[in-house]
Design an enzyme around this catalytic site. Structure first.
Site, PDB file in Angstrom:
ATOM      1  N   GLU A  24       0.813  -1.214   0.000  1.00  0.00           N
ATOM      2  CA  GLU A  24       0.000   0.000   0.000  1.00  0.00           C
ATOM      3  C   GLU A  24       0.848   1.266   0.000  1.00  0.00           C
ATOM      4  OE1 GLU A  24      -3.509   2.148   2.707  1.00  0.00           O
ATOM      5  OE2 GLU A  24      -2.669   0.202   3.303  1.00  0.00           O
ATOM      6  N   GLU A 145      -9.967   5.426  -0.226  1.00  0.00           N
ATOM      7  CA  GLU A 145      -9.514   4.028  -0.182  1.00  0.00           C
ATOM      8  C   GLU A 145      -9.555   3.504  -1.615  1.00  0.00           C
ATOM      9  OE1 GLU A 145      -8.190   2.377   2.135  1.00  0.00           O
ATOM     10  OE2 GLU A 145      -8.945   2.992   4.098  1.00  0.00           O
TER      11      GLU A 145
END
Length: 266
Positions: A24, A145
């Protein structure tokens, strides 16, 4: 000057979600850096600050305190999701968010999703939660997100540059619309000239200059270099000096002739 704070989530010792060959912290840093570049290069009157521009770790408190101290007009915290399921894209605002934050979330979410739909990304909608980055920021703040690292179909998409570009473009467009940024004026493209084509208005002088040996008659539309200028000036100088010399000889001959005539009169 509008100030934008872009927070690339995680970093350094905190990789965030990791799965399917992705981390991420790396994905969100790539998106964050590109959002900064694009906003500042395409829009007037905007300055973009980054929580981090490299792979370093920062506490959440440090991120929001720096954003608040900078007096940013908006904050976007960029993340990727995890937790399985069907994957998709979602955004968050604080549970007691201001009207401005809610409006910003709506614009940002809409712009990003409009660019992700062609890739079959699931819209998980706009949500509210008690998240530090949204709660402790003094300006309108949204956390995005951007797909699920641990969902194979989403991970495949995140490895495609077209999808990353869609995320970047969507973030940029949402921020620009919320802040009512003005695009930089595009400079008109100048038609490139054919250097071998002679302009009609210069035809006569070009012909004479060629016949007089100042130029070779080629590439009439090409820019003149300092070297070519030196050659032309040198040729002009030689011709000018020759003209002076020729005139001096004529004057000397004329003077002798006048002297001869005066002597005859005597």
């Amino acid at each position: 000057m509008k100030k934008v704070w872009i927070d690339a989530g995680h970093g350094g010792k905190d990789p965030g979600a990791s799965a399917n060959g992705l981390q991420e912290k790396n994905v969100v840093l790539e998106v964050s850096l590109a959002v900064k570049r694009q906003l500042e290069s395409e829009y007037e009157g905007v300055q973009v600050f980054l929580s981090r521009s490299t792979d370093v770790f920062l506490e959440l408190k440090d991120r929001t305190e720096k954003a608040n101290a900078a007096g940013a007009d908006v904050l976007v915290s960029i993340h990727c999701n995890a937790g399985g399921g069907s994957g998709g894209f979602e955004t968050y605002r604080y549970t007691s968010a201001s009207v401005a934050s809610a409006a910003f979330q709506n614009l940002l979410h809409t712009e990003i999703m409009s660019r992700l739909k062609p890739f079959g990304v699931i819209d998980r909608n706009q949500k509210a939660a008690n998240l530090h980055m949204c709660r402790e920021s003094k300006m309108p703040a949204v956390l995005t997100e951007n797909l699920f690292i641990d969902v194979a179909s989403d991970a495949v998409k995140l490895k495609r540059q077209e999808v990353i570009n869609a995320l970047i473009d969507g973030h940029v467009a949402g921020i620009a619309k919320h802040l009512e940024l003005v695009r930089m004026e595009e400079k008109p493209v100048t038609q490139e000239r054919d250097i071998n084509q002679l302009s009609p208005w210069a035809a006569k002088d070009w012909k004479e200059a060629t016949e007089n040996g100042y130029i070779d008659g080629s590439r009439p539309g090409a820019p003149v270099t300092r070297e070519e200028n030196a050659v032309i000036m040198n040729r002009l100088h030689k011709n000018f000096m020759q003209l002076i010399a020729n005139n001096s000889e004529r004057l000397a001959a004329l003077e002798k002739r006048l002297q001869f005539i005066e002597a005859k009169k005597i």
